[in-house]
Write a protein that holds these residues in place. Structure first.
Motif, PDB file in Angstrom:
ATOM      1  N   GLY A 102     -25.837 -36.386 -26.273  1.00 41.99           N
ATOM      2  CA  GLY A 102     -25.317 -35.049 -26.045  1.00 41.99           C
ATOM      3  C   GLY A 102     -26.228 -33.925 -26.485  1.00 41.99           C
ATOM      4  N   ASN A 103     -27.457 -34.260 -26.935  1.00 43.00           N
ATOM      5  CA  ASN A 103     -28.402 -33.249 -27.405  1.00 43.00           C
ATOM      6  C   ASN A 103     -29.575 -33.122 -26.448  1.00 43.00           C
ATOM      7  OD1 ASN A 103     -26.932 -32.624 -29.764  1.00 43.00           O
ATOM      8  ND2 ASN A 103     -27.768 -34.428 -30.797  1.00 43.00           N
ATOM      9  N   VAL A 104     -30.470 -32.194 -26.739  1.00 41.70           N
ATOM     10  CA  VAL A 104     -31.680 -32.013 -25.937  1.00 41.70           C
ATOM     11  C   VAL A 104     -32.758 -32.943 -26.477  1.00 41.70           C
ATOM     12  CG1 VAL A 104     -33.449 -30.406 -25.141  1.00 41.70           C
ATOM     13  CG2 VAL A 104     -31.095 -29.612 -25.438  1.00 41.70           C
ATOM     14  N   LEU A 105     -33.230 -33.850 -25.637  1.00 44.88           N
ATOM     15  CA  LEU A 105     -34.247 -34.825 -26.020  1.00 44.88           C
ATOM     16  C   LEU A 105     -35.611 -34.344 -25.529  1.00 44.88           C
ATOM     17  CD1 LEU A 105     -35.049 -37.627 -27.146  1.00 44.88           C
ATOM     18  CD2 LEU A 105     -34.538 -38.560 -24.881  1.00 44.88           C
ATOM     19  N   VAL A 106     -36.592 -34.342 -26.422  1.00 40.33           N
ATOM     20  CA  VAL A 106     -37.940 -33.865 -26.106  1.00 40.33           C
ATOM     21  C   VAL A 106     -38.929 -34.999 -26.308  1.00 40.33           C
ATOM     22  CG1 VAL A 106     -39.739 -32.175 -26.674  1.00 40.33           C
ATOM     23  CG2 VAL A 106     -37.315 -31.559 -26.942  1.00 40.33           C
ATOM     24  N   GLY A 107     -39.899 -35.103 -25.405  1.00 44.28           N
ATOM     25  CA  GLY A 107     -40.967 -36.075 -25.579  1.00 44.28           C
ATOM     26  C   GLY A 107     -42.166 -35.705 -24.735  1.00 44.28           C
ATOM     27  N   HIS A 108     -43.293 -36.348 -25.036  1.00 45.06           N
ATOM     28  CA  HIS A 108     -44.484 -36.186 -24.207  1.00 45.06           C
ATOM     29  C   HIS A 108     -44.510 -37.374 -23.257  1.00 45.06           C
ATOM     30  CE1 HIS A 108     -48.197 -34.033 -23.425  1.00 45.06           C
ATOM     31  NE2 HIS A 108     -48.786 -35.213 -23.227  1.00 45.06           N
ATOM     32  N   ASN A 109     -44.231 -37.121 -21.995  1.00 43.83           N
ATOM     33  CA  ASN A 109     -43.911 -38.163 -21.011  1.00 43.83           C
ATOM     34  C   ASN A 109     -42.579 -38.810 -21.385  1.00 43.83           C
ATOM     35  OD1 ASN A 109     -44.016 -39.832 -18.800  1.00 43.83           O
ATOM     36  ND2 ASN A 109     -45.677 -41.126 -19.569  1.00 43.83           N
ATOM     37  N   VAL A 110     -41.584 -37.960 -21.533  1.00 41.80           N
ATOM     38  CA  VAL A 110     -40.281 -38.406 -22.039  1.00 41.80           C
ATOM     39  C   VAL A 110     -39.601 -39.397 -21.099  1.00 41.80           C
ATOM     40  CG1 VAL A 110     -38.892 -36.539 -21.015  1.00 41.80           C
ATOM     41  CG2 VAL A 110     -38.172 -37.570 -23.175  1.00 41.80           C
ATOM     42  N   GLN A 111     -39.909 -39.336 -19.808  1.00 43.14           N
ATOM     43  CA  GLN A 111     -39.283 -40.259 -18.868  1.00 43.14           C
ATOM     44  C   GLN A 111     -39.693 -41.703 -19.135  1.00 43.14           C
ATOM     45  OE1 GLN A 111     -36.865 -39.658 -16.881  1.00 43.14           O
ATOM     46  NE2 GLN A 111     -36.849 -37.426 -17.006  1.00 43.14           N
ATOM     47  N   MET A 112     -40.912 -41.899 -19.602  1.00 41.26           N
ATOM     48  CA  MET A 112     -41.354 -43.248 -19.957  1.00 41.26           C
ATOM     49  C   MET A 112     -40.535 -43.785 -21.138  1.00 41.26           C
ATOM     50  SD  MET A 112     -43.438 -45.919 -19.884  1.00 41.26           S
ATOM     51  CE  MET A 112     -44.926 -45.480 -18.976  1.00 41.26           C
ATOM     52  N   ASP A 113     -40.424 -42.977 -22.197  1.00 47.38           N
ATOM     53  CA  ASP A 113     -39.644 -43.422 -23.351  1.00 47.38           C
ATOM     54  C   ASP A 113     -38.179 -43.627 -22.979  1.00 47.38           C
ATOM     55  OD1 ASP A 113     -41.879 -43.400 -24.937  1.00 47.38           O
ATOM     56  OD2 ASP A 113     -41.416 -41.516 -25.951  1.00 47.38           O
ATOM     57  N   TRP A 114     -37.645 -42.736 -22.152  1.00 55.25           N
ATOM     58  CA  TRP A 114     -36.235 -42.862 -21.782  1.00 55.25           C
ATOM     59  C   TRP A 114     -35.990 -44.119 -20.959  1.00 55.25           C
ATOM     60  CZ3 TRP A 114     -31.795 -42.007 -23.468  1.00 55.25           C
ATOM     61  CH2 TRP A 114     -30.665 -42.106 -22.662  1.00 55.25           C
ATOM     62  N   ALA A 115     -36.937 -44.519 -20.136  1.00 55.62           N
ATOM     63  CA  ALA A 115     -36.778 -45.747 -19.345  1.00 55.62           C
ATOM     64  C   ALA A 115     -36.600 -46.955 -20.275  1.00 55.62           C
ATOM     65  CB  ALA A 115     -37.981 -45.949 -18.432  1.00 55.62           C
ATOM     66  N   PHE A 116     -37.388 -47.013 -21.362  1.00 58.19           N
ATOM     67  CA  PHE A 116     -37.251 -48.104 -22.322  1.00 58.19           C
ATOM     68  C   PHE A 116     -35.931 -48.003 -23.080  1.00 58.19           C
ATOM     69  CE2 PHE A 116     -41.655 -48.884 -21.497  1.00 58.19           C
ATOM     70  CZ  PHE A 116     -41.872 -50.201 -21.869  1.00 58.19           C
ATOM     71  N   LEU A 117     -35.580 -46.797 -23.504  1.00 62.10           N
ATOM     72  CA  LEU A 117     -34.340 -46.628 -24.260  1.00 62.10           C
ATOM     73  C   LEU A 117     -33.118 -46.948 -23.408  1.00 62.10           C
ATOM     74  CD1 LEU A 117     -35.059 -43.414 -26.344  1.00 62.10           C
ATOM     75  CD2 LEU A 117     -34.914 -45.770 -27.153  1.00 62.10           C
ATOM     76  N   LYS A 118     -33.133 -46.492 -22.178  1.00 58.33           N
ATOM     77  CA  LYS A 118     -31.994 -46.750 -21.292  1.00 58.33           C
ATOM     78  C   LYS A 118     -31.771 -48.251 -21.126  1.00 58.33           C
ATOM     79  CE  LYS A 118     -30.212 -45.454 -16.744  1.00 58.33           C
ATOM     80  NZ  LYS A 118     -30.507 -44.715 -15.482  1.00 58.33           N
ATOM     81  N   THR A 119     -32.860 -48.991 -20.933  1.00 56.46           N
ATOM     82  CA  THR A 119     -32.764 -50.449 -20.814  1.00 56.46           C
ATOM     83  C   THR A 119     -32.212 -51.070 -22.083  1.00 56.46           C
ATOM     84  OG1 THR A 119     -34.615 -50.521 -19.241  1.00 56.46           O
ATOM     85  CG2 THR A 119     -34.094 -52.559 -20.410  1.00 56.46           C
ATOM     86  N   ALA A 120     -32.702 -50.601 -23.230  1.00 55.98           N
ATOM     87  CA  ALA A 120     -32.254 -51.162 -24.518  1.00 55.98           C
ATOM     88  C   ALA A 120     -30.799 -50.800 -24.814  1.00 55.98           C
ATOM     89  CB  ALA A 120     -33.160 -50.658 -25.638  1.00 55.98           C
ATOM     90  N   PHE A 121     -30.419 -49.561 -24.541  1.00 57.88           N
ATOM     91  CA  PHE A 121     -29.026 -49.161 -24.766  1.00 57.88           C
ATOM     92  C   PHE A 121     -28.079 -49.994 -23.901  1.00 57.88           C
ATOM     93  CE2 PHE A 121     -30.666 -44.754 -26.068  1.00 57.88           C
ATOM     94  CZ  PHE A 121     -30.478 -45.009 -27.413  1.00 57.88           C
ATOM     95  N   GLN A 122     -28.457 -50.242 -22.669  1.00 54.45           N
ATOM     96  CA  GLN A 122     -27.620 -51.052 -21.780  1.00 54.45           C
ATOM     97  C   GLN A 122     -27.495 -52.477 -22.305  1.00 54.45           C
ATOM     98  OE1 GLN A 122     -29.611 -50.513 -18.019  1.00 54.45           O
ATOM     99  NE2 GLN A 122     -28.469 -48.649 -17.519  1.00 54.45           N
ATOM    100  N   GLN A 123     -28.556 -52.989 -22.894  1.00 50.81           N
ATOM    101  CA  GLN A 123     -28.541 -54.351 -23.441  1.00 50.81           C
ATOM    102  C   GLN A 123     -27.447 -54.515 -24.494  1.00 50.81           C
ATOM    103  OE1 GLN A 123     -32.313 -55.525 -25.120  1.00 50.81           O
ATOM    104  NE2 GLN A 123     -31.421 -57.202 -26.293  1.00 50.81           N
ATOM    105  N   PHE A 124     -27.193 -53.449 -25.257  1.00 46.65           N
ATOM    106  CA  PHE A 124     -26.208 -53.505 -26.330  1.00 46.65           C
ATOM    107  C   PHE A 124     -24.918 -52.745 -25.981  1.00 46.65           C
ATOM    108  CE2 PHE A 124     -30.204 -54.365 -28.516  1.00 46.65           C
ATOM    109  CZ  PHE A 124     -29.852 -55.433 -29.324  1.00 46.65           C
ATOM    110  N   ASN A 125     -24.785 -52.408 -24.707  1.00 44.45           N
ATOM    111  CA  ASN A 125     -23.582 -51.695 -24.230  1.00 44.45           C
ATOM    112  C   ASN A 125     -23.315 -50.407 -25.005  1.00 44.45           C
ATOM    113  OD1 ASN A 125     -22.819 -53.634 -22.193  1.00 44.45           O
ATOM    114  ND2 ASN A 125     -22.170 -54.978 -23.869  1.00 44.45           N
ATOM    115  N   LEU A 126     -24.379 -49.673 -25.287  1.00 45.80           N
ATOM    116  CA  LEU A 126     -24.265 -48.401 -26.003  1.00 45.80           C
ATOM    117  C   LEU A 126     -24.308 -47.257 -24.992  1.00 45.80           C
ATOM    118  CD1 LEU A 126     -26.664 -49.092 -29.016  1.00 45.80           C
ATOM    119  CD2 LEU A 126     -24.162 -49.095 -29.026  1.00 45.80           C
TER     120      LEU A 126
END
Length: 205
Positions: A102-126
């Motif tokens: 629910g917050n503003v997420l910042v990164g340098h090439n943030v879409q790359m990091d989010w792709a990994f996080l999204k996969t990991a969050f789904q793995q644990f049903n988060l």
């Protein structure tokens, strides 16, 4: 209704003054570039509040469950002995869930990091969804192209972007250090684009 709530949150953040925004700046160290095959080695993040980087609230987690480091220690310097003192991937993700949902997420090439996080969050049903994402790499890409300059192959690395704002060279490949360097870059970008606090988040997206 959940979709509507996320849309309203995104609209609200986009029209919020940068000086009033609370952002979470994140960096991940990875074993490779494919979220389906490679793993999260470490995560570092810290908040920006009232245009101040809150170093005291910084977080850094190592994932002790990494199965194969492959060649990644060459880039980020983390070996299996260091990982052994880390945390489970689920513990890392639960801490991140609390920080970025629910917050503003910042990164340098943030879409790359989010792709990994999204996969990991789904793995644990988060259920984790940032209200909005800001990418310091894309911010600089738009600025350079708007100014009519060609983009060299390495023109959008974190250090190349920092140099355009007179920021010192940063020793890369520590997740928390890279998050701090990205936070500094974002503040410099906001100042250059629209005098920092006078920016709306939308001016940077």
């Amino acid at each position: 209704m959940e979709w509507l709530s996320r849309s309203l949150a995104k609209w609200r953040y986009k029209h919020l003054l940068f000086s009033q925004a609370e952002l979470v700046v994140l960096d991940l160290e990875l074993t490779g570039l494919d979220p389906k095959q490679h793993e999260i080695v470490s995560a570092g993040w810290l908040p920006i509040k009232n245009m101040r980087i809150e170093v005291k609230d910084a977080q850094h987690y190592l994932n002790k469950e990494v199965q194969s480091l492959e060649q990644s220690p060459v880039y980020h310097g983390i070996d299996s002995a260091q990982l052994a003192s880390g945390y489970s991937l689920k513990t890392l993700l639960l801490a991140l869930q609390q920080a970025i949902h629910g917050n503003v997420l910042v990164g340098h090439n943030v879409q790359m990091d989010w792709a990994f996080l999204k996969t990991a969050f789904q793995q644990f049903n988060l259920n984790v969804k940032p209200a909005l994402m800001l990418d310091t790499m894309q911010i600089d890409k738009r600025r350079v192209l708007k100014q009519g300059y060609p983009l060299a192959q390495d023109a959008l690395t974190l250090n190349a972007c920092r140099m355009r704002y007179g920021l010192p060279l940063h020793q890369l490949h520590d997740a928390l250090g890279d998050a701090l360097a990205t936070a500094e870059l974002l503040l410099a970008q906001s100042q250059a684009i629209c005098l920092g606090g006078k920016c709306k988040i939308a001016d940077l997206t």
